[in-house]
Motif scaffolding. Sequence first.
Motif, PDB file in Angstrom:
ATOM      1  N   SER A  34     -51.858  31.186 -50.720  1.00 26.46           N
ATOM      2  CA  SER A  34     -51.941  32.148 -51.485  1.00 26.46           C
ATOM      3  C   SER A  34     -52.182  30.932 -53.394  1.00 26.46           C
ATOM      4  O   SER A  34     -52.539  32.201 -53.813  1.00 26.46           O
ATOM      5  CB  SER A  34     -50.529  33.117 -51.678  1.00 26.46           C
ATOM      6  OG  SER A  34     -50.814  34.134 -50.753  1.00 26.46           O
ATOM      7  N   HIS A  35     -51.270  30.109 -52.852  1.00 25.69           N
ATOM      8  CA  HIS A  35     -51.075  29.460 -53.923  1.00 25.69           C
ATOM      9  C   HIS A  35     -52.152  27.992 -53.775  1.00 25.69           C
ATOM     10  O   HIS A  35     -51.340  27.072 -55.235  1.00 25.69           O
ATOM     11  CB  HIS A  35     -49.549  29.330 -54.147  1.00 25.69           C
ATOM     12  CG  HIS A  35     -48.824  31.230 -54.131  1.00 25.69           C
ATOM     13  ND1 HIS A  35     -48.996  31.396 -55.666  1.00 25.69           N
ATOM     14  CD2 HIS A  35     -47.763  32.349 -53.827  1.00 25.69           C
ATOM     15  CE1 HIS A  35     -48.266  32.726 -55.778  1.00 25.69           C
ATOM     16  NE2 HIS A  35     -48.476  32.871 -53.799  1.00 25.69           N
ATOM     17  N   ARG A  45     -46.126  30.137 -64.438  1.00 22.20           N
ATOM     18  CA  ARG A  45     -46.555  31.110 -64.778  1.00 22.20           C
ATOM     19  C   ARG A  45     -46.393  32.082 -64.328  1.00 22.20           C
ATOM     20  O   ARG A  45     -45.480  31.911 -62.898  1.00 22.20           O
ATOM     21  CB  ARG A  45     -47.738  30.273 -64.206  1.00 22.20           C
ATOM     22  CG  ARG A  45     -48.281  29.687 -62.930  1.00 22.20           C
ATOM     23  CD  ARG A  45     -49.954  29.485 -63.183  1.00 22.20           C
ATOM     24  NE  ARG A  45     -50.136  29.040 -61.778  1.00 22.20           N
ATOM     25  CZ  ARG A  45     -50.218  28.093 -60.986  1.00 22.20           C
ATOM     26  NH1 ARG A  45     -49.733  26.870 -62.095  1.00 22.20           N
ATOM     27  NH2 ARG A  45     -50.436  28.146 -60.136  1.00 22.20           N
ATOM     28  N   PRO A  46     -47.110  33.470 -64.148  1.00 23.44           N
ATOM     29  CA  PRO A  46     -46.625  34.184 -63.312  1.00 23.44           C
ATOM     30  C   PRO A  46     -47.272  34.063 -61.767  1.00 23.44           C
ATOM     31  O   PRO A  46     -48.212  33.017 -61.164  1.00 23.44           O
ATOM     32  CB  PRO A  46     -47.908  35.395 -63.736  1.00 23.44           C
ATOM     33  CG  PRO A  46     -47.774  35.223 -65.280  1.00 23.44           C
ATOM     34  CD  PRO A  46     -47.612  33.681 -65.496  1.00 23.44           C
ATOM     35  N   CYS A  47     -46.515  34.853 -60.691  1.00 19.77           N
ATOM     36  CA  CYS A  47     -46.889  34.553 -59.437  1.00 19.77           C
ATOM     37  C   CYS A  47     -48.701  35.277 -58.292  1.00 19.77           C
ATOM     38  O   CYS A  47     -49.536  34.487 -58.302  1.00 19.77           O
ATOM     39  CB  CYS A  47     -45.501  35.377 -58.049  1.00 19.77           C
ATOM     40  SG  CYS A  47     -44.042  34.560 -58.616  1.00 19.77           S
ATOM     41  N   GLY A  48     -48.856  36.259 -59.918  1.00 19.96           N
ATOM     42  CA  GLY A  48     -50.303  36.691 -59.819  1.00 19.96           C
ATOM     43  C   GLY A  48     -50.190  37.741 -58.469  1.00 19.96           C
ATOM     44  O   GLY A  48     -48.942  37.957 -57.652  1.00 19.96           O
ATOM     45  N   GLU A  49     -51.366  38.635 -58.782  1.00 23.48           N
ATOM     46  CA  GLU A  49     -51.958  39.625 -57.247  1.00 23.48           C
ATOM     47  C   GLU A  49     -50.533  38.816 -56.018  1.00 23.48           C
ATOM     48  O   GLU A  49     -50.676  39.847 -55.362  1.00 23.48           O
ATOM     49  CB  GLU A  49     -52.483  39.936 -57.302  1.00 23.48           C
ATOM     50  CG  GLU A  49     -54.298  39.093 -56.613  1.00 23.48           C
ATOM     51  CD  GLU A  49     -55.882  39.625 -57.022  1.00 23.48           C
ATOM     52  OE1 GLU A  49     -56.299  39.946 -56.372  1.00 23.48           O
ATOM     53  OE2 GLU A  49     -55.792  40.578 -58.253  1.00 23.48           O
ATOM     54  N   GLU A  81     -48.293  38.262 -54.668  1.00 25.90           N
ATOM     55  CA  GLU A  81     -47.461  38.324 -54.649  1.00 25.90           C
ATOM     56  C   GLU A  81     -46.980  39.761 -55.062  1.00 25.90           C
ATOM     57  O   GLU A  81     -45.851  40.577 -54.750  1.00 25.90           O
ATOM     58  CB  GLU A  81     -46.247  37.759 -54.957  1.00 25.90           C
ATOM     59  CG  GLU A  81     -46.815  35.995 -55.294  1.00 25.90           C
ATOM     60  CD  GLU A  81     -46.258  35.657 -53.919  1.00 25.90           C
ATOM     61  OE1 GLU A  81     -45.063  36.743 -52.651  1.00 25.90           O
ATOM     62  OE2 GLU A  81     -47.093  35.096 -53.274  1.00 25.90           O
ATOM     63  N   ALA A 126     -45.671  40.156 -59.268  1.00 31.89           N
ATOM     64  CA  ALA A 126     -46.410  39.012 -59.741  1.00 31.89           C
ATOM     65  C   ALA A 126     -46.608  39.002 -60.919  1.00 31.89           C
ATOM     66  O   ALA A 126     -47.214  37.618 -61.520  1.00 31.89           O
ATOM     67  CB  ALA A 126     -48.182  40.441 -59.529  1.00 31.89           C
ATOM     68  N   GLU A 127     -45.521  39.044 -61.753  1.00 32.07           N
ATOM     69  CA  GLU A 127     -45.285  38.707 -63.003  1.00 32.07           C
ATOM     70  C   GLU A 127     -44.267  38.238 -62.929  1.00 32.07           C
ATOM     71  O   GLU A 127     -44.055  37.075 -63.790  1.00 32.07           O
ATOM     72  CB  GLU A 127     -44.887  40.450 -63.642  1.00 32.07           C
ATOM     73  CG  GLU A 127     -46.233  41.534 -64.323  1.00 32.07           C
ATOM     74  CD  GLU A 127     -47.478  40.777 -64.889  1.00 32.07           C
ATOM     75  OE1 GLU A 127     -47.011  39.502 -65.828  1.00 32.07           O
ATOM     76  OE2 GLU A 127     -49.008  40.640 -64.297  1.00 32.07           O
ATOM     77  N   LEU A 160     -43.870  31.544 -61.363  1.00 30.10           N
ATOM     78  CA  LEU A 160     -43.375  30.831 -59.461  1.00 30.10           C
ATOM     79  C   LEU A 160     -42.255  30.562 -59.504  1.00 30.10           C
ATOM     80  O   LEU A 160     -41.733  30.582 -57.989  1.00 30.10           O
ATOM     81  CB  LEU A 160     -44.856  29.333 -59.635  1.00 30.10           C
ATOM     82  CG  LEU A 160     -46.352  30.494 -59.421  1.00 30.10           C
ATOM     83  CD1 LEU A 160     -47.514  29.641 -59.702  1.00 30.10           C
ATOM     84  CD2 LEU A 160     -46.273  30.591 -57.648  1.00 30.10           C
TER      85      LEU A 160
END
Length: 190
Positions: free
Chosen positions: A97-98, A143-147, A149, A153-154, A157
Motif C-alpha cells: 500500500s505504501h 502526510r495522511p495514510c490515504g485510502e 488505511e 486514511a486521514e 503516516l
Amino acid sequence: MTDQTWNLLLRDQLTWHWTHQLRDRLDGLTDEEYFWEPAPDCWSVRPRGTGTVPAQFGSGPMTIDYAVPVTGPQPFTTIAWRLGHVIVGVLAMRNASHFGRAPADYDSFEYAATATEALAQLDAEYATWLAGVESLGETGLARPCGEAEGAYAEYPLAALVLHIHRELIHHLAEACLLRDLYLHTHREAS
C-alpha cells in the motif's frame, strides 16, 4: 535538529527491538517448533485442504487458518500462524500500500512450508518496511495514510509506523515466547 530526527527515532525504536530482542531469538527455528500446536484446535499454516477452521487462505500449497468474525475465545495460534500474520497482514500488505511492493493479501500470498522459508519472508518484508519508512523523511511521516488505511486514511503516516512497530514487537514477542515454551517443555520431557 535534522530533517530525519523523528524518522530516525521511529526506525531506531524498531531496529533496537528487532536486533536485541526478536529476530536473533528466532534464528535456528526448526520446522517442528514452527508447526508445534501447544493447545487443541490451534490456528496454523497447513497443507492445502487439511485445515478445520471456517476459512483457509493462501495461493500455494500451504494455507493459513482464519475466520471473520471469530466466535468464542480467540484461537491459540502456532508460530507458523503468527509469522504468517506478521509477514502478510502487518508487513506485506502495508509494504504494498505504501512502499511499492507487489499487491499482497491473505488469500493471494504463498505461505511458507518451512521455518527457514518463513524467516526469509519475514526478513525480506522487514527490509522493505524499514527502507520504506526511511524514504518517508519527516515530510512523508506527516502526510495522511490515504485510502489504503480505510477509517484511518486521514491519520499521519507516523501513526501507521507506530502501529506497525507495536504489532511487530507484540506478535514477534509472542512467537519468541512460544519458542521458549516449546524448548522448555521438550527439554523437560527428554
